[in-house]
Write an enzyme that holds these catalytic residues in place. Sequence first.
Site, short mmCIF file in Angstrom:
data_model
loop_
_atom_site.label_atom_id
_atom_site.label_comp_id
_atom_site.label_asym_id
_atom_site.label_seq_id
_atom_site.Cartn_x
_atom_site.Cartn_y
_atom_site.Cartn_z
N VAL A 5 -14.05 12.88 -23.35
CA VAL A 5 -12.74 12.57 -22.76
C VAL A 5 -12.49 11.08 -22.94
O VAL A 5 -13.25 10.25 -22.45
CB VAL A 5 -12.69 12.94 -21.26
N ASP A 38 -5.86 19.86 -28.01
CA ASP A 38 -6.87 18.83 -27.76
C ASP A 38 -6.81 18.36 -26.30
O ASP A 38 -7.85 18.25 -25.63
CB ASP A 38 -6.64 17.66 -28.71
N LYS A 73 -9.58 18.76 -23.10
CA LYS A 73 -10.06 17.68 -22.23
C LYS A 73 -9.81 17.99 -20.75
O LYS A 73 -10.62 17.65 -19.90
CB LYS A 73 -9.41 16.36 -22.64
#
Lengths: 360, 360
Positions: free
Chosen positions: A155, A223, A227
């Site tokens: 992250v 994406d 996260k």
Amino acid sequence: MKQLRLTLLGFGTVGQWLAETLHRQQAWLQQEFGLVVSIIAVATAHHGLISRGDGLDIPTLLDLVATRQPLTAHPEVTHWTNVLEGLQATGGDVLVEATGATLRNGEPGVSYIRAALSLGMYVITSSKGPMALAGRDLLSLARAQGVQLRMESTVMSGTPVLGTIREGMAGTRIRAIRGLLNGTVNYILSAMAMGQDYAEALTQAQALGYAEADPTDDVEGDDAVAKTLILAAVVFGRTLVPSQVVRRGITTLTREQVQQADALSKRIKHVASLRLLSLDGTEVSRATADNGTVPTRLEVHVEPIALPLSDPLARIDGLLNAIVIQTDTPAEVTVIGPGAGRFQAGQGVLADLIALAKSP
Amino acid sequence: MKQLRLTLLGFGTVGQWLAETLHRQQAWLQQEFGLVVSIIAVATAHHGLISRGDGLDIPTLLDLVATRQPLTAHPEVTHWTNVLEGLQATGGDVLVEATGATLRNGEPGVSYIRAALSLGMYVITSSKGPMALAGRDLLSLARAQGVQLRMESTVMSGTPVLGTIREGMAGTRIRAIRGLLNGTVNYILSAMAMGQDYAEALTQAQALGYAEADPTDDVEGDDAVAKTLILAAVVFGRTLVPSQVVRRGITTLTREQVQQADALSKRIKHVASLRLLSLDGTEVSRATADNGTVPTRLEVHVEPIALPLSDPLARIDGLLNAIVIQTDTPAEVTVIGPGAGRFQAGQGVLADLIALAKSP
């Protein structure tokens, strides 16, 4: 000052940077952090796993890659074509899983991480897939095995976020997290705020190497969703599947919408948010949730939002990422930094490795 | 799951908050972080130190304070009028030094911390004075004794800064740090940017409880200087004395200067900065410095600077603090959060305590 025997799966950007840094900064890392590492195995998708019990020679490994030779050309190594078998035979103290496992099913990372944890190895992963899709299970397995599983770079890459939340803010009750977690998307939205339309901004991002030829994972939010799933597992201890995330991408945003927001002194940002809610929809703290008396749900969104300029996320522009952590005390903490970059992910792995070197 | 026996020096805001939180959140802290604490001694400036080997009763301690009774009224305690003697006799695993030792000479904190480290105790301090004036010596003593000395709340209070730099960013080479480290000053400058003059803004800050009746330590920069000295010791391993910091306060700033900056799209901020320079004045990384081959000096300033709006510190307004960490890689990381507040310093101590509970 214990020596860590490290197995490194994946020898791309992250793996090579890590190996080179461990070699080049060896004296400094030992003196400053007590970090002494021997890389006893390296694996790539193409060449399988090579191992040598007394440690591989890092300059030789980097030379072989630079000259496009197979790693099996390293002197005196044992070679496994099956990486998992090689991992199980070689073991070691720490697995660094940097295969860049996919967001689809988290493989091969999930299998590698599970195998290493089962062997009692510490694990550091830089792959989003395994932590997004199996994060809570893997953390439970690590806990049951009495070993650490760390994933700082998954992250915001090397910008310290997970460590800041889990360690720097340990003891606070986190009730919500909001963030701009994808640099490509933030770059495109910043360009649109300057007057470009979506297609122009995307083309420019692609020309500069900030966006992939197929930008879907970024611009549709996959994406960022991955996260948020990692944050759900690591910070809130919840398992969510991607379909539980309310998600909208940025592909249908128009220049007019961006300009309308601007006229209202707002900025459109692609905001990932996680909020712990009681079943009647009010926000609750994690401490309350952990009491077990109040049933809670974690509401997760990834979507474009017009933020007032007073919002700490409104003026985060370009490739930067940012995260705002809200806790039970009135405090709100913001961390801003790069969310990608050639050395960033490796740096996150290095910080994790130093943390392991200090742990019991 | 080991139990930490804790000695708590200072039972003001920080000490009481910590004791209450350890009591109220006991089950959660144990389950989540493996933190099990018994407070075996408490000291105040007025009543000396009381101790009880099997642990003091926290509700009783808080009741005694709330009803203005001396802590010696706690049942079955041993009492020392001399705190240092009491500390040395009682010992324990961890000293929490929260006496609010002065910036003048760092006492009584320095003596207490030194005594505890010499006994092999871990130490957490929330006092700026000892770390600012004797930080490197105390850290050296801790290292020699093989114990940890932590001080998260001394810089930006409970907002995780020192942990983020030392642990989250471990392995990066820090070359410079800039920050807004005093909320009172930032509040006054923000009010001046809205059109007030210095005297008006100060009066308002005092009326709201944000500034002391004697605001010297804040507005002349003593508090920010102390925090830069802590960063110098903890992040750069350097001992500086206050006179080595180039320091200008904000008391002579005029509304006209603030407005002139505004006309140039700049904001005047009171910026604390630390930069590692080679002797010819160029910036170097810490790694280079630690090679020992390049002599370096640490240049430290605390002064009003007109920042362009593009600077991440320019728009940090009101009581907020912020810090920008520049490393050898192109990365720049910013952390924004409260730098003071009733629960913040205690939270920093709690995070340090959790870190100790996890350490070997």
